[in-house]
Write a protein that holds these residues in place. Structure first.
Motif, PDB file in Angstrom:
ATOM      1  N   PHE A 138       9.108 -29.174  54.198  1.00  0.00           N
ATOM      2  CA  PHE A 138       8.372 -27.934  54.466  1.00  0.00           C
ATOM      3  C   PHE A 138       8.646 -27.436  55.874  1.00  0.00           C
ATOM      4  N   LEU A 139       8.756 -28.354  56.823  1.00  0.00           N
ATOM      5  CA  LEU A 139       8.916 -27.983  58.226  1.00  0.00           C
ATOM      6  C   LEU A 139      10.382 -27.768  58.603  1.00  0.00           C
ATOM      7  N   THR A 140      11.082 -27.054  57.746  1.00  0.00           N
ATOM      8  CA  THR A 140      12.444 -26.606  58.030  1.00  0.00           C
ATOM      9  C   THR A 140      12.435 -25.083  58.027  1.00  0.00           C
ATOM     10  N   PRO A 141      13.330 -24.451  58.769  1.00  0.00           N
ATOM     11  CA  PRO A 141      13.255 -22.985  58.904  1.00  0.00           C
ATOM     12  C   PRO A 141      13.230 -22.241  57.575  1.00  0.00           C
ATOM     13  N   GLU A 142      14.102 -22.593  56.656  1.00  0.00           N
ATOM     14  CA  GLU A 142      14.183 -21.847  55.395  1.00  0.00           C
ATOM     15  C   GLU A 142      12.908 -21.991  54.579  1.00  0.00           C
ATOM     16  N   THR A 143      12.413 -23.219  54.416  1.00  0.00           N
ATOM     17  CA  THR A 143      11.222 -23.430  53.597  1.00  0.00           C
ATOM     18  C   THR A 143       9.980 -22.868  54.272  1.00  0.00           C
TER      19      THR A 143
ATOM     20  N   ASP B  81       9.798 -20.384  56.368  1.00  0.00           N
ATOM     21  CA  ASP B  81       9.851 -18.922  56.283  1.00  0.00           C
ATOM     22  C   ASP B  81       9.468 -18.439  54.894  1.00  0.00           C
ATOM     23  N   ASP B  82       9.934 -19.152  53.870  1.00  0.00           N
ATOM     24  CA  ASP B  82       9.603 -18.768  52.495  1.00  0.00           C
ATOM     25  C   ASP B  82       8.098 -18.869  52.249  1.00  0.00           C
TER      26      ASP B  82
ATOM     27  N   ASP C 149       1.525  -9.722  62.063  1.00  0.00           N
ATOM     28  CA  ASP C 149       2.389 -10.391  63.012  1.00  0.00           C
ATOM     29  C   ASP C 149       2.623 -11.835  62.560  1.00  0.00           C
ATOM     30  N   ARG C 150       3.838 -12.309  62.691  1.00  0.00           N
ATOM     31  CA  ARG C 150       4.201 -13.649  62.225  1.00  0.00           C
ATOM     32  C   ARG C 150       3.369 -14.738  62.903  1.00  0.00           C
TER      33      ARG C 150
END
Length: 250
Positions: free
Chosen positions: A35-40, A42-43, A56-57
């Motif tokens: 989960f703590l990877t950029p792609e996941t 962000d999804d 805002d993110r």
């Protein structure tokens, strides 16, 4: 549900019954490291953001972690303080279960845990698995992925830790909660570095009111989320132009 925790999950805490589960739970989970990877990440944040347009993110990430911490912290802390039960919550061993809106709803554990063989000698021994094994790597990763200040995320975690101690004090006035209070009142960690959970909230005297006002020390930036304003416990709530709103649970 883990049977040893059944005494905790009654009355107002009954909804925690299926939060900590084992691998036989049918809901799909993902390893927290995945989960703590950029792609996941962000999804998940994009799916979560569908509930809050034009946000805002950083605000979204902060609010999402509040839902995460309110699931994680109360059962772990209550199990330890009330039952002397140690749950295996090291981040590297857990799977996260999300609902259809990418909200955190459960954690799959590698095993049921066990009662402490001998009671922890101090607060940091009791909560090391939670503090260093889970919260620190989780917060460090989310801060890097979202650009939210780590102080905001630690404040989110500390807010629920302190809130739970208040709930337990009211419900179980004779319970030994010294290690819990010790964690949030210790200025420094055993290695001498500052304790990131130190006094996350304060209680202020308000003119004309008998009850003290509970206020977070650090704003959770929820006002950056579309449709939300600052909560009633926010240190910014009294500033001109800030409107209050209901918080994500306390």
């Amino acid at each position: 549900m883990i049977p040893a925790l059944a005494p905790l999950f009654i009355a107002d805490f009954a909804h925690y019954r299926d939060v900590f589960v084992l691998d036989d739970d049918l809901r799909p989970g993902m390893p927290l490291r995945a989960f703590l990877t950029p792609e996941t990440f962000d999804d998940v944040l994009t799916r979560f953001a569908a509930q809050y347009p034009a946000s805002d993110r950083r605000g979204l990430a902060s609010i999402w972690t509040q839902y995460y911490f309110i699931k994680l912290i109360p059962p772990v802390v209550a199990a330890s303080l009330i039952l002397d039960y140690r749950l295996p919550v090291q981040l590297d061993h857990l799977q996260l279960v999300l609902d259809e809106n990418a909200m955190p709803v459960a954690f799959k554990l590698p095993g049921p845990g066990a009662h402490w063989a001998s009671k922890p000698l101090d607060t940091f021994q009791r909560f090391n698995d939670l503090l260093e094994g889970h919260l620190r790597p989780f917060i460090d990763s989310v801060a890097e992925l979202s650009r939210v200040s780590p102080k905001v995320l630690w404040s989110n975690a500390g807010n629920y830790f302190e809130w739970l101690l208040g709930v337990l004090t009211s419900a179980l006035p004779h319970a030994d909660l010294r290690h819990g209070h010790g964690l949030i009142n210790a200025l420094n960690l055993p290695d001498g570095t500052r304790n990131p959970l130190y006094q996350p909230v304060r209680y202020l005297k308000v003119d004309g009111q008998a009850e003290l006002k509970r206020q977070r020390r650090i704003c959770c930036v929820r006002y950056r989320v579309g449709g939300l304003e600052v909560c009633g416990n926010c240190p910014l709530a009294e500033r001109p132009g800030r409107k209050r709103s209901a918080s994500v649970r306390k």
